[in-house]
Design a protein around this motif. Structure first.
Motif, PDB file in Angstrom:
ATOM      1  N   UNK A  35       0.800  -1.207   0.000  1.00 51.30           N
ATOM      2  CA  UNK A  35       0.000   0.000   0.000  1.00 51.30           C
ATOM      3  C   UNK A  35       0.837   1.264   0.000  1.00 51.30           C
ATOM      4  N   UNK A  36       1.617   1.464   1.052  1.00 54.69           N
ATOM      5  CA  UNK A  36       2.358   2.708   1.218  1.00 54.69           C
ATOM      6  C   UNK A  36       3.628   2.450   1.982  1.00 54.69           C
ATOM      7  N   UNK A  37       4.571   3.356   1.844  1.00 61.92           N
ATOM      8  CA  UNK A  37       5.825   3.232   2.571  1.00 61.92           C
ATOM      9  C   UNK A  37       5.651   3.615   4.026  1.00 61.92           C
ATOM     10  N   UNK A  38       6.627   3.295   4.802  1.00 63.95           N
ATOM     11  CA  UNK A  38       6.622   3.602   6.226  1.00 63.95           C
ATOM     12  C   UNK A  38       7.879   4.400   6.521  1.00 63.95           C
ATOM     13  N   UNK A  39       7.688   5.570   7.121  1.00 60.31           N
ATOM     14  CA  UNK A  39       8.838   6.443   7.364  1.00 60.31           C
ATOM     15  C   UNK A  39       9.900   5.790   8.243  1.00 60.31           C
ATOM     16  N   UNK A  40       9.551   4.767   8.999  1.00 62.98           N
ATOM     17  CA  UNK A  40      10.536   4.114   9.858  1.00 62.98           C
ATOM     18  C   UNK A  40      11.582   3.356   9.059  1.00 62.98           C
ATOM     19  N   UNK A  41      11.279   2.978   7.821  1.00 60.39           N
ATOM     20  CA  UNK A  41      12.294   2.274   7.032  1.00 60.39           C
ATOM     21  C   UNK A  41      13.155   3.238   6.232  1.00 60.39           C
ATOM     22  N   UNK A  42      12.832   4.520   6.269  1.00 55.18           N
ATOM     23  CA  UNK A  42      13.674   5.497   5.578  1.00 55.18           C
ATOM     24  C   UNK A  42      14.815   5.904   6.511  1.00 55.18           C
ATOM     25  N   UNK A  43      15.647   4.946   6.813  1.00 57.40           N
ATOM     26  CA  UNK A  43      16.813   5.151   7.651  1.00 57.40           C
ATOM     27  C   UNK A  43      18.038   5.106   6.753  1.00 57.40           C
ATOM     28  N   UNK A  44      19.153   5.584   7.257  1.00 48.28           N
ATOM     29  CA  UNK A  44      20.372   5.497   6.433  1.00 48.28           C
ATOM     30  C   UNK A  44      20.648   4.073   5.948  1.00 48.28           C
ATOM     31  N   UNK A  45      20.286   3.076   6.743  1.00 47.36           N
ATOM     32  CA  UNK A  45      20.544   1.688   6.351  1.00 47.36           C
ATOM     33  C   UNK A  45      19.871   1.343   5.039  1.00 47.36           C
ATOM     34  N   UNK A  84       1.258   3.959  -3.305  1.00 44.49           N
ATOM     35  CA  UNK A  84       1.546   5.368  -3.038  1.00 44.49           C
ATOM     36  C   UNK A  84       3.045   5.564  -3.140  1.00 44.49           C
ATOM     37  N   UNK A  85       3.455   6.477  -3.966  1.00 47.37           N
ATOM     38  CA  UNK A  85       4.874   6.671  -4.228  1.00 47.37           C
ATOM     39  C   UNK A  85       5.533   7.630  -3.254  1.00 47.37           C
ATOM     40  N   UNK A  86       4.788   8.564  -2.707  1.00 49.26           N
ATOM     41  CA  UNK A  86       5.344   9.531  -1.773  1.00 49.26           C
ATOM     42  C   UNK A  86       5.141   9.061  -0.348  1.00 49.26           C
ATOM     43  N   UNK A  87       5.959   9.571   0.517  1.00 49.27           N
ATOM     44  CA  UNK A  87       5.885   9.192   1.921  1.00 49.27           C
ATOM     45  C   UNK A  87       4.842  10.047   2.628  1.00 49.27           C
ATOM     46  N   UNK A  88       3.731   9.428   2.956  1.00 50.81           N
ATOM     47  CA  UNK A  88       2.691  10.076   3.737  1.00 50.81           C
ATOM     48  C   UNK A  88       2.822   9.516   5.144  1.00 50.81           C
ATOM     49  N   UNK A  89       3.090  10.357   6.127  1.00 51.60           N
ATOM     50  CA  UNK A  89       3.299   9.842   7.488  1.00 51.60           C
ATOM     51  C   UNK A  89       2.165   8.927   7.940  1.00 51.60           C
ATOM     52  N   UNK A  90       2.530   7.877   8.670  1.00 51.06           N
ATOM     53  CA  UNK A  90       1.553   6.904   9.149  1.00 51.06           C
ATOM     54  C   UNK A  90       0.492   7.542  10.037  1.00 51.06           C
ATOM     55  N   UNK A  91       0.835   8.673  10.643  1.00 51.72           N
ATOM     56  CA  UNK A  91      -0.109   9.346  11.529  1.00 51.72           C
ATOM     57  C   UNK A  91      -1.141  10.167  10.765  1.00 51.72           C
TER      58      UNK A  91
END
Length: 184
Positions: A35-45, A84-91
Motif C-alpha cells: 500500500x504505502x511506505x513507512x517512514x521508519x524504514x527510511x533510515x540510512x541503512x 503510493x509513491x510519496x511518503x505520507x506519514x503513518x499518523x
C-alpha cells in the motif's frame, strides 16, 4: 520515476520518494506491491546494502521476510513497490485522490519492471488495480488470482496483518502461486 512526475496538486510532491523502482533483481520476474511506505524504514541503512535490516524494523517488513524465507527467496530476488509513491506519514490519513494521483505511475512502473507475476498486499491494491472487481468486499477476494494487463496477480492481506495474525497459510499460498506460475 522522479518527483517531477507528481501532479502539481499532490500535497506530498515534496516528501521523500519511497523505494519506487523496485530494488530487486531484474533477473526475477516477481513483483510485490504494498500500500504505502513507512517512514521508519527510511533510515540510512535503507540507502546502503542493508535493505533487509531496515525492513525488519516494521511489522510489514518482518512479514515480508517470513514470506520470502518460506518461499526460499531473498529480498534481492524480487521487485518491490508501493501504490503510493510519496511518503505520507503513518499518523496522517491518506488524502482523497492520493491513490489516483499515483495510479499512472504504478502502471508505468509495472510496464518498466515487466514482472511475470504480481503479489499484492492489502485492500487498496485491489481497489485501485481492479476497480471493476472491487465491490467493497476484500476478504472474499484474498487468495484469488486476477489478470492485470496479461499478468497473474495474487491478492493477499496487508503485510502487517499477516505478521500480527501469524497467518502461515498466506506464505504457503504465495509459494504455491509462485511455483505454479514458474516464478521460483
Amino acid at each position: 520515476m522522479d518527483k517531477e512526475e507528481c501532479p502539481e496538486t499532490c500535497q506530498y510532491k515534496h516528501t521523500p520518494l519511497v523505494i519506487s523502482e523496485g530494488f530487486g533483481s531484474y533477473e526475477r520476474a516477481i513483483l510485490f506491491i504494498a500500500n504505502r511506505g513507512d517512514e521508519r524504514v527510511l533510515q540510512p541503512a535503507l540507502f546502503g546494502n542493508e535493505h533487509e535490516q531496515a525492513l525488519l524494523e516494521v511489522d510489514s517488513g518482518r512479514s515480508l521476510g517470513q514470506i520470502l524465507k518460506h518461499c526460499g527467496i531473498k529480498l534481492k530476488d524480487i521487485k518491490f513497490t508501493n501504490i503510493l509513491k510519496c511518503l505520507i506519514p503513518q499518523t496522517e490519513k491518506i488524502p482523497d485522490g492520493a491513490y489516483r494521483s499515483c495510479e499512472s505511475r504504478l502502471k508505468t512502473q509495472i510496464e518498466n519492471l515487466n514482472p511475470k507475476v504480481i503479489v499484492t498486499f492489502g485492500e487498496p491494491c485491489l481497489m485501485y488495480m481492479f476497480p471493476d472487481i472491487y465491490d467493497g468486499s476484500f476478504m472474499n477476494k484474498v487468495g484469488n488470482v486476477y489478470d492485470y494487463h496479461n499478468r497473474p496477480v495474487l491478492i493477499e492481506h496487508h503485510l502487517s496483518k499477516i505478521y500480527r495474525l501469524k497467518k502461515p497459510n498466506e506464505a504457503e499460498r504465495i509459494k504455491r502461486f509462485l511455483i505454479q506460475q514458474k516464478a521460483i
